[in-house]
Design an enzyme around this catalytic site. Structure first.
Site, PDB file in Angstrom:
ATOM      1  N   HIS A  54       0.738  -1.250  -0.133  1.00 36.56           N
ATOM      2  CA  HIS A  54       0.136   0.182   0.063  1.00 36.56           C
ATOM      3  C   HIS A  54       0.853   1.344  -0.014  1.00 36.56           C
ATOM      4  CE1 HIS A  54      -3.364   2.593   1.541  1.00 36.56           C
ATOM      5  NE2 HIS A  54      -4.118   1.855   0.813  1.00 36.56           N
ATOM      6  N   ILE A  60       1.785   4.534   1.753  1.00 34.49           N
ATOM      7  CA  ILE A  60       0.969   5.471   2.075  1.00 34.49           C
ATOM      8  C   ILE A  60       0.166   4.541   3.204  1.00 34.49           C
ATOM      9  CG2 ILE A  60      -1.431   6.768   1.896  1.00 34.49           C
ATOM     10  CD1 ILE A  60      -0.384   7.004  -0.915  1.00 34.49           C
ATOM     11  N   GLY A  63      -5.804   4.292   5.272  1.00 28.89           N
ATOM     12  CA  GLY A  63      -7.080   4.892   6.033  1.00 28.89           C
ATOM     13  C   GLY A  63      -7.604   4.308   7.223  1.00 28.89           C
ATOM     14  N   VAL A  64      -7.930   2.768   7.056  1.00 23.53           N
ATOM     15  CA  VAL A  64      -8.431   2.146   8.169  1.00 23.53           C
ATOM     16  C   VAL A  64      -7.513   1.900   9.144  1.00 23.53           C
ATOM     17  CG1 VAL A  64     -10.161   0.956   6.591  1.00 23.53           C
ATOM     18  CG2 VAL A  64      -7.729  -0.044   6.889  1.00 23.53           C
ATOM     19  N   GLU A  68      -8.044   2.812  12.992  1.00 20.12           N
ATOM     20  CA  GLU A  68      -7.726   1.703  14.257  1.00 20.12           C
ATOM     21  C   GLU A  68      -6.970   2.287  15.162  1.00 20.12           C
ATOM     22  OE1 GLU A  68      -7.400  -1.723  16.585  1.00 20.12           O
ATOM     23  OE2 GLU A  68      -8.946  -1.275  14.915  1.00 20.12           O
TER      24      GLU A  68
END
Length: 155
Positions: A54, A60, A63-64, A68
């Site tokens: 990723h 990067i 987002g998840v 978290e």
């Protein structure tokens, strides 16, 4: 007179949260104001496994995982506030609302997660939080999230 703010280093975090590498996403929690608010700190490094895919060549933080990290900050805040250490505390997401991503988080960044309790009562089962993740004072992500807290899970 205000109460003294507390903090949690990585050793205390591991005594509160069940998460371990590669899914422990907070390095330190500071400015813990009871169960009202706290600030988590995550040093973003290239050796984290999600950067392999990723994205190759342009790492990067997903987002998840930012969301978290905010949730783990909230879990540590509750653990410190209610002195729930070495108890197998489990916290489960119930909802994530108003989630927005504003900037990339990349290796070399220091991400700070400010978490504030919107709803919940001492030793209650359901809490709602607001979280804002920043890098160098710039908002990277923000969300409201709720969680179910299992204070005494079965071993």
């Amino acid at each position: 007179m205000t109460a003294e703010l507390k903090s949690a280093d990585i050793q205390l975090i591991q005594r509160i949260l069940p998460h371990r590498y590669p899914f422990l996403l907070v390095d330190k929690v500071v400015d813990i104001d009871g169960y009202n608010a706290a600030r988590g700190i995550k040093n973003i490094t290239m050796n984290e496994p999600h950067f392999q895919g990723h994205f190759p060549g342009t790492p990067i933080m997903p987002g998840v995982t930012i969301v978290e990290a905010m949730a783990q900050t909230a879990g540590v805040m509750l653990g410190v506030a209610f002195d729930v250490v070495d108890t197998n505390l489990l916290i489960y997401f119930m909802s994530i609302d108003k989630c927005k991503f504003r900037r990339k988080v990349i290796p070399g960044d220091v991400m700070e997660m400010q978490v504030t309790t919107l709803r919940g009562k001492p030793r209650g089962k359901i809490f709602k939080f607001n979280g804002v993740a920043t890098v160098e004072g710039e908002v990277a992500a923000e969300a409201e999230f709720s969680a179910f807290v299992d204070w005494e899970p079965e071993a």
